[in-house]
Design a protein around this motif. Structure first.
Motif, PDB file in Angstrom:
ATOM      1  N   ARG A  61     109.935 146.533  73.020  1.00 46.57           N
ATOM      2  CA  ARG A  61     110.450 145.302  73.793  1.00 46.57           C
ATOM      3  C   ARG A  61     110.625 145.949  75.159  1.00 46.57           C
ATOM      4  O   ARG A  61     109.987 144.870  75.943  1.00 46.57           O
ATOM      5  CB  ARG A  61     111.895 145.050  73.407  1.00 46.57           C
ATOM      6  CG  ARG A  61     111.830 143.983  72.041  1.00 46.57           C
ATOM      7  CD  ARG A  61     113.161 143.607  71.579  1.00 46.57           C
ATOM      8  NE  ARG A  61     113.326 142.850  70.494  1.00 46.57           N
ATOM      9  CZ  ARG A  61     113.105 141.461  70.451  1.00 46.57           C
ATOM     10  NH1 ARG A  61     112.833 140.997  71.446  1.00 46.57           N
ATOM     11  NH2 ARG A  61     113.150 141.092  69.167  1.00 46.57           N
ATOM     12  N   VAL A  97     106.832 145.660  76.421  1.00 46.19           N
ATOM     13  CA  VAL A  97     106.619 144.002  76.595  1.00 46.19           C
ATOM     14  C   VAL A  97     106.955 143.575  78.048  1.00 46.19           C
ATOM     15  O   VAL A  97     106.001 143.154  78.840  1.00 46.19           O
ATOM     16  CB  VAL A  97     106.875 143.201  75.780  1.00 46.19           C
ATOM     17  CG1 VAL A  97     106.669 141.758  75.970  1.00 46.19           C
ATOM     18  CG2 VAL A  97     106.372 143.553  74.291  1.00 46.19           C
ATOM     19  N   PHE A  98     108.160 143.972  78.352  1.00 48.15           N
ATOM     20  CA  PHE A  98     108.764 143.386  79.548  1.00 48.15           C
ATOM     21  C   PHE A  98     108.106 144.496  80.849  1.00 48.15           C
ATOM     22  O   PHE A  98     107.745 143.903  81.708  1.00 48.15           O
ATOM     23  CB  PHE A  98     110.086 143.723  79.674  1.00 48.15           C
ATOM     24  CG  PHE A  98     110.974 142.437  78.866  1.00 48.15           C
ATOM     25  CD1 PHE A  98     110.852 141.235  79.328  1.00 48.15           C
ATOM     26  CD2 PHE A  98     111.427 142.506  77.623  1.00 48.15           C
ATOM     27  CE1 PHE A  98     111.245 139.967  78.895  1.00 48.15           C
ATOM     28  CE2 PHE A  98     111.878 141.392  76.799  1.00 48.15           C
ATOM     29  CZ  PHE A  98     111.756 140.275  77.443  1.00 48.15           C
ATOM     30  N   GLY A 147     105.093 145.801  80.862  1.00 48.20           N
ATOM     31  CA  GLY A 147     103.738 145.443  80.904  1.00 48.20           C
ATOM     32  C   GLY A 147     103.755 143.741  81.608  1.00 48.20           C
ATOM     33  O   GLY A 147     102.874 143.751  82.608  1.00 48.20           O
ATOM     34  N   TYR A 148     104.429 143.138  81.267  1.00 48.36           N
ATOM     35  CA  TYR A 148     104.740 141.692  81.914  1.00 48.36           C
ATOM     36  C   TYR A 148     104.955 141.745  83.364  1.00 48.36           C
ATOM     37  O   TYR A 148     104.353 141.365  84.388  1.00 48.36           O
ATOM     38  CB  TYR A 148     105.749 140.899  81.518  1.00 48.36           C
ATOM     39  CG  TYR A 148     105.941 139.653  81.943  1.00 48.36           C
ATOM     40  CD1 TYR A 148     105.048 138.355  81.710  1.00 48.36           C
ATOM     41  CD2 TYR A 148     107.160 139.233  82.738  1.00 48.36           C
ATOM     42  CE1 TYR A 148     105.309 137.305  82.362  1.00 48.36           C
ATOM     43  CE2 TYR A 148     107.366 137.981  83.129  1.00 48.36           C
ATOM     44  CZ  TYR A 148     106.399 137.004  83.176  1.00 48.36           C
ATOM     45  OH  TYR A 148     106.720 135.935  83.783  1.00 48.36           O
ATOM     46  N   GLY A 149     106.370 142.778  83.878  1.00 48.50           N
ATOM     47  CA  GLY A 149     106.124 143.036  85.364  1.00 48.50           C
ATOM     48  C   GLY A 149     105.326 143.489  86.101  1.00 48.50           C
ATOM     49  O   GLY A 149     105.039 143.085  87.251  1.00 48.50           O
ATOM     50  N   ARG A 150     104.384 144.385  85.182  1.00 44.05           N
ATOM     51  CA  ARG A 150     103.256 144.895  86.034  1.00 44.05           C
ATOM     52  C   ARG A 150     102.251 143.794  86.190  1.00 44.05           C
ATOM     53  O   ARG A 150     101.393 143.872  87.373  1.00 44.05           O
ATOM     54  CB  ARG A 150     102.802 146.112  85.270  1.00 44.05           C
ATOM     55  CG  ARG A 150     103.793 147.314  85.697  1.00 44.05           C
ATOM     56  CD  ARG A 150     103.452 148.622  84.923  1.00 44.05           C
ATOM     57  NE  ARG A 150     104.555 149.504  85.061  1.00 44.05           N
ATOM     58  CZ  ARG A 150     104.273 150.842  84.673  1.00 44.05           C
ATOM     59  NH1 ARG A 150     103.300 151.405  84.082  1.00 44.05           N
ATOM     60  NH2 ARG A 150     105.324 151.487  84.707  1.00 44.05           N
ATOM     61  N   LEU A 151     102.009 143.130  85.387  1.00 47.03           N
ATOM     62  CA  LEU A 151     100.976 141.852  85.418  1.00 47.03           C
ATOM     63  C   LEU A 151     101.327 141.005  86.508  1.00 47.03           C
ATOM     64  O   LEU A 151     100.702 140.476  87.586  1.00 47.03           O
ATOM     65  CB  LEU A 151     100.848 141.283  83.950  1.00 47.03           C
ATOM     66  CG  LEU A 151     100.009 139.899  84.170  1.00 47.03           C
ATOM     67  CD1 LEU A 151      98.714 140.469  84.552  1.00 47.03           C
ATOM     68  CD2 LEU A 151     100.269 139.377  82.892  1.00 47.03           C
ATOM     69  N   VAL A 152     102.600 140.585  86.467  1.00 42.09           N
ATOM     70  CA  VAL A 152     103.139 139.594  87.733  1.00 42.09           C
ATOM     71  C   VAL A 152     102.871 140.267  89.117  1.00 42.09           C
ATOM     72  O   VAL A 152     102.480 139.432  89.811  1.00 42.09           O
ATOM     73  CB  VAL A 152     104.565 139.508  87.449  1.00 42.09           C
ATOM     74  CG1 VAL A 152     105.332 138.665  88.624  1.00 42.09           C
ATOM     75  CG2 VAL A 152     104.704 138.435  86.138  1.00 42.09           C
ATOM     76  N   ILE A 182     109.188 134.360  89.448  1.00 43.73           N
ATOM     77  CA  ILE A 182     108.980 133.938  88.153  1.00 43.73           C
ATOM     78  C   ILE A 182     109.322 132.348  87.917  1.00 43.73           C
ATOM     79  O   ILE A 182     110.119 131.945  88.587  1.00 43.73           O
ATOM     80  CB  ILE A 182     109.973 134.486  86.977  1.00 43.73           C
ATOM     81  CG1 ILE A 182     109.708 136.266  87.148  1.00 43.73           C
ATOM     82  CG2 ILE A 182     109.997 134.389  85.463  1.00 43.73           C
ATOM     83  CD1 ILE A 182     108.299 136.581  86.822  1.00 43.73           C
ATOM     84  N   CYS A 232     101.278 129.900  89.109  1.00 51.49           N
ATOM     85  CA  CYS A 232     100.646 130.965  89.018  1.00 51.49           C
ATOM     86  C   CYS A 232      99.079 131.167  88.976  1.00 51.49           C
ATOM     87  O   CYS A 232      98.392 131.312  88.377  1.00 51.49           O
ATOM     88  CB  CYS A 232     100.782 131.832  87.429  1.00 51.49           C
ATOM     89  SG  CYS A 232     100.329 133.331  87.223  1.00 51.49           S
TER      90      CYS A 232
END
Length: 90
Positions: A59, A62-63, A65-70, A78, A82
């Protein structure tokens, strides 16, 4: 409670189990190659089972990775539209 997250290690608002989980996420999200993961996992094992530790790590990843993608996409907020910035599209 959210305001206490940056100082989770010294906050009385979190249980020792929660602090161990947050330390894992913090170690994974920061300079992960410089972390003492043996100590991180030793603390986790005091509070969590092996399957739970894997779930916590999954978990967190995932968060993270999501933060780095954003960040890479240049999304300022958020929930905002996008539209990919020019550097991400080509």
């Amino acid at each position: 409670m959210v305001d206490a997250v940056p100082e989770f290690a010294s906050s009385p608002l979190f249980t020792p189990a929660e602090k161990a989980a947050m330390r894992l996420a913090d170690a994974m999200g920061g300079a992960h190659k410089q972390q003492d993961f043996d100590a991180v996992f030793a603390e986790l094992r005091k509070h969590w089972t092996e399957p739970q530790i894997v779930e916590l790590g999954w978990r967190a990843s995932v968060f993270i990775g999501y933060g780095r993608l954003v960040y890479a996409l240049g999304v300022d907020a958020i929930g905002a539209s996008c539209r990919l910035p020019q550097h991400a599209t080509g």
